[in-house]
Scaffold this motif. Structure first.
Motif, PDB file in Angstrom:
ATOM      1  N   GLU A   2      39.967  38.895  47.774  1.00 55.11           N
ATOM      2  CA  GLU A   2      39.559  39.581  46.519  1.00 55.11           C
ATOM      3  C   GLU A   2      40.458  39.140  45.323  1.00 55.11           C
ATOM      4  OE1 GLU A   2      39.139  44.063  44.891  1.00 55.11           O
ATOM      5  OE2 GLU A   2      38.777  43.584  47.180  1.00 55.11           O
ATOM      6  N   LYS A   3      39.945  38.845  44.184  1.00 57.18           N
ATOM      7  CA  LYS A   3      40.675  38.422  43.028  1.00 57.18           C
ATOM      8  C   LYS A   3      41.376  39.738  42.548  1.00 57.18           C
ATOM      9  CE  LYS A   3      37.178  35.521  41.457  1.00 57.18           C
ATOM     10  NZ  LYS A   3      36.082  35.071  40.340  1.00 57.18           N
ATOM     11  N   SER A   4      42.541  39.521  41.910  1.00 54.46           N
ATOM     12  CA  SER A   4      43.106  40.555  41.228  1.00 54.46           C
ATOM     13  C   SER A   4      42.253  40.906  39.837  1.00 54.46           C
ATOM     14  CB  SER A   4      44.691  40.221  40.657  1.00 54.46           C
ATOM     15  OG  SER A   4      45.364  39.753  41.910  1.00 54.46           O
ATOM     16  N   GLY A  41      39.003  31.781  37.133  1.00 50.98           N
ATOM     17  CA  GLY A  41      38.562  32.534  38.528  1.00 50.98           C
ATOM     18  C   GLY A  41      39.907  33.181  39.112  1.00 50.98           C
ATOM     19  N   LYS A  42      41.182  33.255  38.345  1.00 52.57           N
ATOM     20  CA  LYS A  42      42.244  33.968  38.830  1.00 52.57           C
ATOM     21  C   LYS A  42      42.212  35.155  38.859  1.00 52.57           C
ATOM     22  CE  LYS A  42      47.171  33.939  38.280  1.00 52.57           C
ATOM     23  NZ  LYS A  42      48.406  33.170  37.580  1.00 52.57           N
ATOM     24  N   TYR A  43      41.458  35.921  37.973  1.00 53.40           N
ATOM     25  CA  TYR A  43      41.451  37.410  37.425  1.00 53.40           C
ATOM     26  C   TYR A  43      40.021  37.477  37.624  1.00 53.40           C
ATOM     27  CZ  TYR A  43      46.326  37.254  36.503  1.00 53.40           C
ATOM     28  OH  TYR A  43      47.819  36.774  36.749  1.00 53.40           O
ATOM     29  N   GLU A  44      39.532  38.796  37.741  1.00 51.95           N
ATOM     30  CA  GLU A  44      38.149  39.565  37.566  1.00 51.95           C
ATOM     31  C   GLU A  44      38.603  40.331  36.229  1.00 51.95           C
ATOM     32  OE1 GLU A  44      34.885  42.533  39.293  1.00 51.95           O
ATOM     33  OE2 GLU A  44      36.199  41.706  40.612  1.00 51.95           O
TER      34      GLU A  44
END
Length: 47
Positions: A2-4, A41-44
């Protein structure tokens, strides 16, 4: 995995569009860096 999640407060958008803010160039660069990380795509993003 899951993304941070990163919370985007309205102040971030205010800095981006307020060139009269002290330190504007640095703040704008920081906001752009966060947006680039979200695009990559590093974070949501959460608002």
């Amino acid at each position: 995995m899951e993304k941070s999640k990163i919370y985007l407060g309205m102040t971030m958008f205010g800095f981006y569009y307020a060139p009269d803010t002290p330190g504007y160039a640095e703040l704008k660069a920081q906001v752009e860096q966060i947006f680039d990380q979200i695009k990559a795509g590093k974070y949501e993003a959460v608002v």
